[in-house]
Design an enzyme around this catalytic site. Sequence first.
Site, PDB file in Angstrom:
ATOM      1  N   LYS A   9     203.161 -78.147  -4.226  1.00 56.91           N
ATOM      2  CA  LYS A   9     203.517 -79.266  -5.093  1.00 56.91           C
ATOM      3  C   LYS A   9     203.858 -78.740  -6.494  1.00 56.91           C
ATOM      4  O   LYS A   9     203.576 -77.575  -6.813  1.00 56.91           O
ATOM      5  CB  LYS A   9     202.351 -80.258  -5.126  1.00 56.91           C
ATOM      6  CG  LYS A   9     202.025 -80.832  -3.734  1.00 56.91           C
ATOM      7  CD  LYS A   9     200.808 -81.752  -3.782  1.00 56.91           C
ATOM      8  CE  LYS A   9     200.472 -82.296  -2.393  1.00 56.91           C
ATOM      9  NZ  LYS A   9     199.303 -83.223  -2.440  1.00 56.91           N
ATOM     10  N   TYR A  49     205.428 -89.705   2.147  1.00 56.01           N
ATOM     11  CA  TYR A  49     204.088 -90.298   2.009  1.00 56.01           C
ATOM     12  C   TYR A  49     204.059 -91.762   2.443  1.00 56.01           C
ATOM     13  O   TYR A  49     203.224 -92.541   1.977  1.00 56.01           O
ATOM     14  CB  TYR A  49     203.605 -90.159   0.560  1.00 56.01           C
ATOM     15  CG  TYR A  49     203.106 -88.767   0.216  1.00 56.01           C
ATOM     16  CD1 TYR A  49     202.096 -88.154   0.965  1.00 56.01           C
ATOM     17  CD2 TYR A  49     203.631 -88.054  -0.868  1.00 56.01           C
ATOM     18  CE1 TYR A  49     201.632 -86.883   0.656  1.00 56.01           C
ATOM     19  CE2 TYR A  49     203.167 -86.786  -1.189  1.00 56.01           C
ATOM     20  CZ  TYR A  49     202.159 -86.206  -0.426  1.00 56.01           C
ATOM     21  OH  TYR A  49     201.691 -84.953  -0.736  1.00 56.01           O
ATOM     22  N   ASN A 114     196.368 -81.468  -6.448  1.00 54.47           N
ATOM     23  CA  ASN A 114     195.710 -80.590  -5.472  1.00 54.47           C
ATOM     24  C   ASN A 114     196.647 -79.553  -4.847  1.00 54.47           C
ATOM     25  O   ASN A 114     196.427 -79.073  -3.740  1.00 54.47           O
ATOM     26  CB  ASN A 114     194.941 -81.406  -4.427  1.00 54.47           C
ATOM     27  CG  ASN A 114     195.852 -82.276  -3.577  1.00 54.47           C
ATOM     28  OD1 ASN A 114     197.077 -82.271  -3.763  1.00 54.47           O
ATOM     29  ND2 ASN A 114     195.283 -83.015  -2.646  1.00 54.47           N
ATOM     30  N   HIS A 117     200.542 -79.332   0.053  1.00 57.33           N
ATOM     31  CA  HIS A 117     200.535 -80.276   1.174  1.00 57.33           C
ATOM     32  C   HIS A 117     200.626 -79.511   2.485  1.00 57.33           C
ATOM     33  O   HIS A 117     201.316 -78.501   2.564  1.00 57.33           O
ATOM     34  CB  HIS A 117     201.744 -81.215   1.091  1.00 57.33           C
ATOM     35  CG  HIS A 117     202.040 -81.892   2.408  1.00 57.33           C
ATOM     36  ND1 HIS A 117     201.383 -83.015   2.820  1.00 57.33           N
ATOM     37  CD2 HIS A 117     202.878 -81.552   3.417  1.00 57.33           C
ATOM     38  CE1 HIS A 117     201.821 -83.354   4.025  1.00 57.33           C
ATOM     39  NE2 HIS A 117     202.728 -82.480   4.416  1.00 57.33           N
ATOM     40  N   GLU A 128     208.016 -84.382   9.251  1.00 57.63           N
ATOM     41  CA  GLU A 128     208.191 -83.802   7.922  1.00 57.63           C
ATOM     42  C   GLU A 128     209.208 -82.664   7.919  1.00 57.63           C
ATOM     43  O   GLU A 128     210.006 -82.542   6.989  1.00 57.63           O
ATOM     44  CB  GLU A 128     206.823 -83.348   7.389  1.00 57.63           C
ATOM     45  CG  GLU A 128     205.914 -84.552   7.097  1.00 57.63           C
ATOM     46  CD  GLU A 128     204.446 -84.191   6.901  1.00 57.63           C
ATOM     47  OE1 GLU A 128     204.093 -82.993   6.946  1.00 57.63           O
ATOM     48  OE2 GLU A 128     203.640 -85.134   6.708  1.00 57.63           O
TER      49      GLU A 128
HETATM   50  P1  GTP Z   1     198.606 -83.846   1.829  1.00 53.99           P
HETATM   51  O1  GTP Z   1     198.548 -82.539   2.530  1.00 53.99           O
HETATM   52  O2  GTP Z   1     199.233 -83.779   0.461  1.00 53.99           O
HETATM   53  O3  GTP Z   1     199.220 -84.940   2.691  1.00 53.99           O
HETATM   54  O4  GTP Z   1     197.103 -84.224   1.538  1.00 53.99           O
HETATM   55  P2  GTP Z   1     196.041 -84.715   2.601  1.00 53.99           P
HETATM   56  O5  GTP Z   1     196.640 -84.878   3.953  1.00 53.99           O
HETATM   57  O6  GTP Z   1     194.895 -83.789   2.459  1.00 53.99           O
HETATM   58  O7  GTP Z   1     195.649 -86.142   2.013  1.00 53.99           O
HETATM   59  P3  GTP Z   1     196.417 -87.532   2.221  1.00 53.99           P
HETATM   60  O8  GTP Z   1     197.572 -87.388   3.120  1.00 53.99           O
HETATM   61  O9  GTP Z   1     195.387 -88.551   2.523  1.00 53.99           O
HETATM   62  O10 GTP Z   1     196.934 -87.810   0.739  1.00 53.99           O
HETATM   63  C1  GTP Z   1     198.155 -87.266   0.320  1.00 53.99           C
HETATM   64  C2  GTP Z   1     198.059 -86.879  -1.131  1.00 53.99           C
HETATM   65  O11 GTP Z   1     197.879 -88.044  -1.920  1.00 53.99           O
HETATM   66  C3  GTP Z   1     196.871 -85.993  -1.483  1.00 53.99           C
HETATM   67  O12 GTP Z   1     197.085 -84.638  -1.222  1.00 53.99           O
HETATM   68  C4  GTP Z   1     196.734 -86.260  -2.970  1.00 53.99           C
HETATM   69  O13 GTP Z   1     197.721 -85.514  -3.696  1.00 53.99           O
HETATM   70  C5  GTP Z   1     197.091 -87.722  -3.051  1.00 53.99           C
HETATM   71  N1  GTP Z   1     195.881 -88.532  -3.022  1.00 53.99           N
HETATM   72  C6  GTP Z   1     195.118 -88.854  -1.943  1.00 53.99           C
HETATM   73  N2  GTP Z   1     194.071 -89.588  -2.307  1.00 53.99           N
HETATM   74  C7  GTP Z   1     194.168 -89.757  -3.655  1.00 53.99           C
HETATM   75  C8  GTP Z   1     193.393 -90.431  -4.633  1.00 53.99           C
HETATM   76  O14 GTP Z   1     192.373 -91.045  -4.342  1.00 53.99           O
HETATM   77  N3  GTP Z   1     193.839 -90.365  -5.932  1.00 53.99           N
HETATM   78  C9  GTP Z   1     194.962 -89.690  -6.282  1.00 53.99           C
HETATM   79  N4  GTP Z   1     195.338 -89.661  -7.570  1.00 53.99           N
HETATM   80  N5  GTP Z   1     195.714 -89.044  -5.391  1.00 53.99           N
HETATM   81  C10 GTP Z   1     195.323 -89.074  -4.099  1.00 53.99           C
HETATM   82 MG    MG Z   2     198.385 -85.949   4.314  1.00 53.51          MG
END
Ligand code: GTP
Ligand code: MG
Length: 153
Positions: A9, A49, A114, A117, A128
């Site tokens: 990212k 997303y 974070n 992805h 994707e």
């Molecule tokens: P990705 O690999 O990025 O898809 O992350 P993930 O699969 O571990 O988590 P998820 O798909 O649930 O969420 C996608 C992304 O949304 C996360 O990696 C974060 O960058 C963001 N995100 C998820 N939860 C939160 C939250 O509570 N607050 C914020 N600010 N961002 C969030």
């Molecule tokens: Mg995810």
Amino acid sequence: IERTFIAIKPDGTQRGLVANVIERFERKGYKLVGIKAIVPSKALAEEHYADLKGRPFFAGLVSYMTSGSAPVIAMVWEGKDVIRQGRRIIGATNPLEAQPGTIRGDYCISVGRNIIHGSDSFESAEKEIALWFGKSEVFNWEFANAEWVTSDN
Ligand code: GTP
Ligand code: MG
């Protein structure tokens, strides 16, 4: 063969973590079959997303991914169990839960920044990869020493 979509990212790019991320996947034994720098359009980020649409952080997440403050480094990695292993190498979504030794556990403190992805299932990986990469941007090639990495006996 199994493939996954991994994207550094904008915060990861900005913080100089590109080589470190690539090294972790390469050293593990995975094969880089596609890579490019890209500032995703709003439409691309929203589609990527789509399952999070409606969440309070969705708009912020999309603007963070699309800002262009630094490009996303989009990659396709190939190898045995790469989807699940990729998620393990990356670590938990929330850096507080991400173990030291994982990318998120080692380099970040905020769920909103974070770094990286990774596809969470076979279905997401297929979706994707097709979303971010054209067919001609993903390469079929073999490690000359594949036997040393992949043999089960
Ligand atoms: P990705 O690999 O990025 O898809 O992350 P993930 O699969 O571990 O988590 P998820 O798909 O649930 O969420 C996608 C992304 O949304 C996360 O990696 C974060 O960058 C963001 N995100 C998820 N939860 C939160 C939250 O509570 N607050 C914020 N600010 N961002 C969030
Ligand atoms: Mg995810």
